[in-house]
Each structure stands twice: as structure tokens, then as C-alpha cells.
Design a protein around this motif. Structure first.
Motif, short mmCIF file in Angstrom:
data_model
loop_
_atom_site.label_atom_id
_atom_site.label_comp_id
_atom_site.label_asym_id
_atom_site.label_seq_id
_atom_site.Cartn_x
_atom_site.Cartn_y
_atom_site.Cartn_z
N LYS A 50 0.71 -1.24 0.09
CA LYS A 50 0.03 -0.15 0.07
C LYS A 50 0.72 1.09 0.14
CE LYS A 50 -4.07 -2.05 2.32
NZ LYS A 50 -3.85 -3.29 2.06
N VAL A 51 2.09 1.21 0.63
CA VAL A 51 2.79 2.03 0.54
C VAL A 51 3.67 2.48 -0.91
CG1 VAL A 51 4.76 3.79 1.72
CG2 VAL A 51 3.39 1.89 3.08
N LEU A 52 3.84 1.55 -1.46
CA LEU A 52 4.30 1.47 -2.75
C LEU A 52 3.22 1.97 -3.86
CD1 LEU A 52 6.15 -0.52 -1.48
CD2 LEU A 52 6.41 -1.80 -3.94
N THR A 53 2.06 1.40 -3.64
CA THR A 53 0.77 1.97 -4.33
C THR A 53 0.78 3.65 -4.31
OG1 THR A 53 -0.38 -0.06 -4.30
CG2 THR A 53 -1.55 1.82 -4.92
N THR A 54 0.97 3.87 -3.06
CA THR A 54 0.57 5.45 -2.52
C THR A 54 1.82 6.30 -3.31
OG1 THR A 54 -0.32 4.85 -0.55
CG2 THR A 54 0.52 7.12 -0.67
N THR A 55 3.05 5.60 -3.25
CA THR A 55 4.13 6.41 -4.07
C THR A 55 3.88 6.27 -5.34
OG1 THR A 55 5.48 5.51 -2.02
CG2 THR A 55 6.57 6.30 -4.34
N LEU A 56 3.29 5.32 -6.09
CA LEU A 56 2.99 5.56 -7.46
C LEU A 56 2.09 6.79 -7.74
CD1 LEU A 56 2.77 1.76 -8.42
CD2 LEU A 56 4.61 3.43 -9.05
N VAL A 57 1.01 6.58 -7.12
CA VAL A 57 -0.11 7.71 -7.09
C VAL A 57 0.73 9.14 -6.98
CG1 VAL A 57 -2.17 8.79 -6.27
CG2 VAL A 57 -2.07 6.37 -6.18
N LEU A 58 1.30 9.25 -6.06
CA LEU A 58 2.07 10.67 -5.84
C LEU A 58 2.94 10.98 -6.83
CD1 LEU A 58 1.44 12.79 -3.47
CD2 LEU A 58 0.50 10.64 -2.95
N GLN A 59 3.62 10.16 -7.56
CA GLN A 59 4.54 10.40 -8.79
C GLN A 59 3.68 10.84 -9.95
OE1 GLN A 59 6.26 6.17 -9.85
NE2 GLN A 59 8.00 6.72 -8.72
N GLN A 60 2.39 10.24 -9.89
CA GLN A 60 1.57 10.93 -11.22
C GLN A 60 1.30 12.45 -10.73
OE1 GLN A 60 1.51 9.57 -13.97
NE2 GLN A 60 2.79 8.02 -13.32
N VAL A 61 0.94 12.57 -9.44
CA VAL A 61 0.64 14.01 -9.05
C VAL A 61 1.76 14.83 -9.16
CG1 VAL A 61 0.07 15.44 -6.88
CG2 VAL A 61 -0.94 13.29 -7.13
N ASP A 62 2.97 14.39 -9.03
CA ASP A 62 4.27 14.97 -9.29
C ASP A 62 4.01 15.58 -10.92
OD1 ASP A 62 5.19 15.19 -6.73
OD2 ASP A 62 6.45 13.50 -6.93
N ARG A 63 3.89 14.41 -11.75
CA ARG A 63 3.79 14.69 -13.02
C ARG A 63 2.84 15.48 -13.53
NH1 ARG A 63 5.81 8.50 -13.76
NH2 ARG A 63 7.89 8.58 -12.69
N GLY A 64 1.58 15.87 -12.87
CA GLY A 64 0.58 16.66 -13.19
C GLY A 64 -0.33 15.78 -13.80
N VAL A 65 -0.45 14.68 -13.72
CA VAL A 65 -1.29 13.56 -14.35
C VAL A 65 -2.79 13.65 -13.55
CG1 VAL A 65 -1.73 11.39 -15.11
CG2 VAL A 65 0.44 12.49 -15.60
N LEU A 66 -2.25 13.30 -12.23
CA LEU A 66 -3.40 13.40 -11.25
C LEU A 66 -3.40 14.48 -10.42
CD1 LEU A 66 -3.16 9.61 -9.96
CD2 LEU A 66 -5.06 10.58 -11.48
#
Length: 474
Positions: free
Chosen positions: A68-84
Motif C-alpha cells: 500500500k505504501v508502494l501504491t501510494t508512492t506511484l499515485v504521488l508520482q503521477q501527482v508530481d507529473r501533473g497527471v493526477l
């Protein structure tokens, strides 16, 4: 810290692991510590009682809900990239997302998925789908099978469903399957070189299996289920790693998002956001929740942690930013969580010198128990609470929706569909401890054994919280 100090840490991990495993029928255990530039991994016992394969420092294992911490990290990566956008409704990216309460899914924001505040009532929803469309099938099934426990942002309840929806959301916005995304954006950049996403990959290297205690002899017997279905990947059903891999991931979060190899994995701002309090229920048995991380207070020190149950095994990852320390461990019976807790507390108390205050100092005899008696439900789970001899008695029963759900859950739980009655004694109004435990048992990670009740209306509690999970009075 000098080399002698760290050799003491390594020796303690080795000796305490061997002693606990021998006394408690744990076939195998592996643990590691990174602290201030030094790292050690130790292993003990057997990875698989059927084959006799030894547990080694590089043995792989199911990391369970640490995912779950890995999944959250993946979500925040997409936030960093402006996708989410964390404050956008999930349905703006995933229009097919729905629950069996009309309009309920429309209120859930992306941040609710990864902060366990979404209210999705799907904690034991186990659809058995495989392959690239597994998460798509999971989300499609929610519309008919699962409702809501509470309004988004109103409460906190550990959410497998939220993380799985987040995994499907990632697939839609990236065009990659969740396993492909995990491999490309985390395993590779972090340096998790021995991690995999399936049993087919894991079989190509040394991998531990889980075990359950025999009800009569207490000897460990092998699990009949290696992984949960592919539908549970983002919540922890399928990813497999090693202690060294988990230490590398933890070190990445220690270093503000930069991996041990120097790769920028996540922005420093997103790392900090994951560690900040997203929701606090203000009860000792439910530590404040960040994003992905659970924030365990040990006195004045915060331990960012996530444990991970798998069929017959349990893992733990802890990051202590204030002391530049990461601790990771896996044992191949469920009872190994007790050893995880003992080692973590030793590292804090003896190695780091962190005072750990007593969480529960006394029991109470004058608490009115009537607001808490009743029946509480969540997805396929019923808890009947009654008053017996001045204590609360809980009877927990799993009620599967169909044969497939029963097959998966009972294999995951080691064969049981109901638990023996458990008595609870009051600590204070709304907070209870399992009877027969010493008070010091709740100082560490095992504070999750405490049970709390919330939202008293007209003399009755609306919610029960055990293990971070809410059930609602019916």
C-alpha cells in the motif's frame, strides 16, 4: 555510531529471532536494519517446511499490505507529473467507478483512496480474476457488490478497496498494467532488484511460503494458498520482495525521494505529504494516518510503518526519519508479528535510546458497557458484541457472499470462518483491551489489538474499530 554498535544490533536481531522462532513454532524469519549509513540483514530457519529450503538473507516473500505504501508512492508520482490531482473526484479519471449506493462513488476524491478515508465497504471483497484486466474486473464488481461505511473524509478505516481502486486509476492514466507500472517506476529506480509481481516470477528464485499453526500440535503446516487473486495486487495480494529491497524503498523515503543509487523517485514535497497527518481518530488503537504510511507515536518519536499479512506470513516495514533508521522483517507464520514488535521496540529503546511510555496504565471497572453492545457489520463480516460478567464479549463471523469468496478467505485465514469468543475489559469509555493481556503488550505495534467505539448517538455507538477497521452498527 561505530562498527561495534552496529555489530551489537546485528547480533541482537540474530539471537532474538532464533529464540522466538524456536519457542513459538515459527519456521523462518528474516530481518534487516539500515541506520546512519550501515546496513545488516539476518535470516533464520526454514523458508518452506515442505522442501526444507533454508530462509536466507535474500529469500523473497510476499510483502502483503506493505504494498500500500508502494501504491501510494506511484499515485504521488503521477501527482508530481501533473497527471493526477489529489482533490479531483476519482470518477473524473475513472468514470466507470461506482458503488451500490447511487452517487456514493462520485464524492470520493483521489486523496481519500490513499488516506483510508474513502468509506468503501469492500474490505473482504475477493473477486477471483487474473491477468491484465483483473483490476478492471474488481472495479466493475464494486457497483453490484459493495456499499459505503461512511461519507468520504468523515472517518478513518483501513481500506483494501481504496488501494485497489487507486491501482486501477493508475492503470487508466498511465496505460500500463499495475505490475508493469510497479516494475518500471518503483522496482527499477529504487533498486529493488529481487522484487517481482507474480508467483510465476517468484518461482524462478528462492521464495518463502506461509504457514499456519496446527490447531492441535501448534506445529507449522504449509499454506494451501500462495497469493491472493491478482485483483488484490495494489492492496498487497501479489508483490514479492526481499528485506534488502524493502530497506532500499524505506531509504528512498528517508532521503526525500532519492533512491540509494541516486535516482529521483518522488519529489521531496510528495514524500513529506505522505508523512503528514491526513486523519487522526484520536484513539490509542488507531494511530494517525498519513498517505500510505501509518504514523505510530512512540513517545516523542514517530515511526512510519505498514505491516503486511499474506497467507500464513507477515511482513513489516518501518521508517524512523528522526533517527535515519529503516527496519524491515518477514516471518512465515502469522504469529511472527509479535517478534516484529519486540525487535522494533528493542531498536527504539536500546539502540536509539527512545523512551517508550506506557500506552495503557490501568483498567476501569466503572464504565457503562451498554452503549457498545449490539451487532456491527462491514463487507461479509459480522461482529456480535454482548455484555458478559462485566466485560464485553465479541463473536466475529465471516459470512461469504459466494463459494469463491469463501474459498479465498478461508485459505487466507488458515481455514477458519469464525473466531472464538473474545472478552474485552474497559480502559476508559469507548476503549477496550482484550482480557488476559499484560498492559505492556499494547505499548508497541500491538496496540492494534485494542478496540474502540465511536460516534455515540442516543446512547449507542455507531462504529466499532478493531485493527484500524470500522464496522457499523446495524
Amino acid at each position: 555510531m561505530n562498527d561495534n554498535d552496529f555489530r551489537t544490533v546485528e547480533a541482537q536481531l540474530r539471537e532474538q529471532s532464533a529464540a522466538y522462532c524456536a519457542a513459538n513454532h515459527v519456521p523462518g524469519f528474516v530481518a534487516g536494519v539500515f541506520h546512519a549509513g550501515r546496513q545488516a540483514v539476518v535470516a533464520h530457519g526454514t523458508a518452506n517446511v515442505v522442501t526444507g529450503a533454508p530462509m536466507r538473507e535474500d529469500t523473497g516473500f510476499l510483502i502483503g499490505s506493505v504494498t500500500k505504501v508502494l501504491t501510494t508512492t506511484l499515485v504521488l508520482q503521477q501527482v508530481d507529473r501533473g497527471v493526477l490531482d489529489l482533490d479531483a473526484p476519482v470518477v473524473s479519471y475513472l468514470p466507470e467507478f461506482a458503488l451500490n449506493v447511487p452517487g456514493a462513488a462520485d464524492k470520493i476524491l483521489v486523496r481519500h483512496l490513499i488516506s483510508h478515508t474513502n468509506g468503501i465497504d469492500a474490505d473482504l471483497y475477493f473477486p477471483d480474476a487474473k491477468g491484465r484486466d483483473a483490476l478492471k474486473a474488481y472495479v466493475a464488481g464494486l457497483a453490484d457488490s459493495c456499499g459505503v461505511l461512511f461519507e468520504p473524509g468523515e472517518q478513518l478505516s483501513y481500506s483494501n478497496g481504496g488501494m485497489i481502486v487507486a491501482g486501477r486509476l493508475l492503470e487508466v492514466v498511465t496505460g500500463l498494467s499495475f505490475p508493469e507500472l510497479l516494475q518500471r517506476d518503483l522496482y527499477g529506480p529504487v533498486g529493488m532488484k529481487d522484487s517481482s509481481t507474480s508467483a510465476e516470477q517468484a518461482i524462478l528464485r528462492g521464495t518463502a511460503i506461509g504457514h499456519f499453526p496446527d490447531p492441535e500440535t501448534m506445529e507449522a503446516r504449509p499454506t494451501g494458498l500462495f497469493t491472493l487473486p491478482d485483483t488484490w495486487g495494489p492492496a498487497g495480494g501479489t508483490p514479492i520482495g526481499t528485506v534488502a529491497d524493502l530497506l532500499a524503498f524505506g531509504r528512498t523515503h528517508l532521503a526525500g525521494g532519492v533512491s540509494p543509487s541516486g535516482a529521483r523517485v518522488l519529489s521531496a514535497a510528495s514524500v513529506a505529504l505522505m508523512q503528514q497527518v491526513s486523519y487522526d481518530m484520536r484513539t490509542p488503537n488507531v494511530p494517525p494516518m498519513g498517505m500510505g504510511w501509518v504514523r505510530y507515536p512512540f513517545g516523542d518519536v514517530t515511526v512510519l510503518a505498514m505491516s503486511g499479512a499474506s497467507p500464513g506470513g507477515v511482513s513489516l516495514l518501518c521508517v524512523v526519519p528522526e533517527h535515519d533508521l529503516v527496519f524491515a522483517a518477514y516471518g512465515n507464520t502469522p504469529g511472527a508479528i509479535m517478534l516484529h514488535d519486540q525487535l522494533l521496540q528493542w531498536l527504539l529503546r536500546e539502540h536509539l535510546g527512545v523512551p517508550i511510555p506506557r500506552l495503557v496504565t490501568e483498567m476501569r471497572q466503572d464504565v457503562d458497557l451498554t452503549p457498545y453492545a449490539g451487532t456491527y457489520r462491514s463487507d461479509q463480516l459480522r461482529i456480535d458484541v454482548s455484555i458478559v460478567d462485566g466485560q464485553l464479549e465479541e463473536r466475529t463471523t465471516y459470512e461469504p457472499a459466494d463459494g469463491a469468496q469463501e474459498r479465498i478467505f478461508t485459505a487466507f485465514a488458515g481455514g477458519a470462518v469464525s473466531a472464538p469468543p473474545q472478552r474485552y475489559v474497559p480502559i476508559r469509555p469507548g476503549l477496550f483491551a482484550p482480557a488476559g493481556y499484560p498492559l505492556e503488550a499494547f505499548d508497541g505495534y500491538l496496540r492494534l489489538l485494542l478496540v474502540s467505539y465511536h460516534d455515540i448517538r442516543e446512547g449507542r455507538a455507531r462504529f466499532r474499530n478493531g485493527g484500524g477497521r470500522l464496522t457499523r452498527r446495524v
